[in-house]
Scaffold this motif. Structure first.
Motif, PDB file in Angstrom:
ATOM      1  N   MET A  57       0.857  -1.202   0.000  1.00 33.74           N
ATOM      2  CA  MET A  57       0.000   0.000   0.000  1.00 33.74           C
ATOM      3  C   MET A  57       0.881   1.235   0.000  1.00 33.74           C
ATOM      4  O   MET A  57       1.722   1.404   0.871  1.00 33.74           O
ATOM      5  CB  MET A  57      -0.873   0.023   1.248  1.00 33.74           C
ATOM      6  N   ASP A  58       0.703   2.061  -0.985  1.00 34.50           N
ATOM      7  CA  ASP A  58       1.400   3.340  -1.055  1.00 34.50           C
ATOM      8  C   ASP A  58       0.403   4.467  -0.801  1.00 34.50           C
ATOM      9  O   ASP A  58      -0.751   4.381  -1.199  1.00 34.50           O
ATOM     10  CB  ASP A  58       2.030   3.567  -2.437  1.00 34.50           C
ATOM     11  N   ARG A  59       0.880   5.532  -0.212  1.00 32.31           N
ATOM     12  CA  ARG A  59       0.028   6.707  -0.011  1.00 32.31           C
ATOM     13  C   ARG A  59       0.351   7.734  -1.091  1.00 32.31           C
ATOM     14  O   ARG A  59       1.501   7.908  -1.445  1.00 32.31           O
ATOM     15  CB  ARG A  59       0.323   7.348   1.345  1.00 32.31           C
ATOM     16  N   LYS A  60      -0.687   8.385  -1.527  1.00 32.14           N
ATOM     17  CA  LYS A  60      -0.510   9.465  -2.488  1.00 32.14           C
ATOM     18  C   LYS A  60      -0.259  10.750  -1.737  1.00 32.14           C
ATOM     19  O   LYS A  60      -0.934  11.048  -0.776  1.00 32.14           O
ATOM     20  CB  LYS A  60      -1.769   9.609  -3.331  1.00 32.14           C
ATOM     21  N   LYS A  61       0.697  11.515  -2.198  1.00 31.56           N
ATOM     22  CA  LYS A  61       0.972  12.792  -1.528  1.00 31.56           C
ATOM     23  C   LYS A  61       0.333  13.936  -2.249  1.00 31.56           C
ATOM     24  O   LYS A  61       0.106  14.021  -3.376  1.00 31.56           O
ATOM     25  CB  LYS A  61       2.469  13.021  -1.444  1.00 31.56           C
TER      26      LYS A  61
END
Length: 111
Positions: A107-111
């Protein structure tokens, strides 16, 4: 005493005749049996003195030790080489094996 020396000589001759085909298990059995004979000879030698002929015969038998030791050393080096190759292959295999759970999600977070 003479019978023990003859047994030691016969044992040494038998192993030397087939030394190049001998496995490490056979050499191990030879060493164990030989040690028993040597211990028995040593026991008898403490009770009665050895004659000059008996001493010469034992020295003659001991002359074969270098050939037997060379074969034992060859087997030791072969085993050492095999273990090194095995450990190297194991290390290479571990480098390519997955160290994560294949069903997991990233899971990656969008900045």
């Amino acid at each position: 005493m003479d019978e023990l020396i003859r047994s030691l000589d016969q044992l040494t001759r038998e192993i030397e005749e087939r030394l190049q085909e001998t496995t490490y298990e056979e050499l191990e059995a030879f060493v164990d049996e030989r040690q028993e004979l040597v211990d028995s000879i040593a026991e008898v030698a403490t009770i009665c003195r050895m004659t000059l002929a008996q001493k010469k015969e034992i020295n003659r038998i001991l002359e074969h030790d270098n050939v037997i030791l060379d074969r034992m050393n060859t087997l030791r080096l072969e085993a050492q080489d095999w273990l090194q190759k095995r450990n190297q292959a194991k290390a290479q295999r571990n480098a390519y094996e997955a160290a994560y759970t294949p069903d997991s999600f990233l899971m990656d977070r969008k900045k």
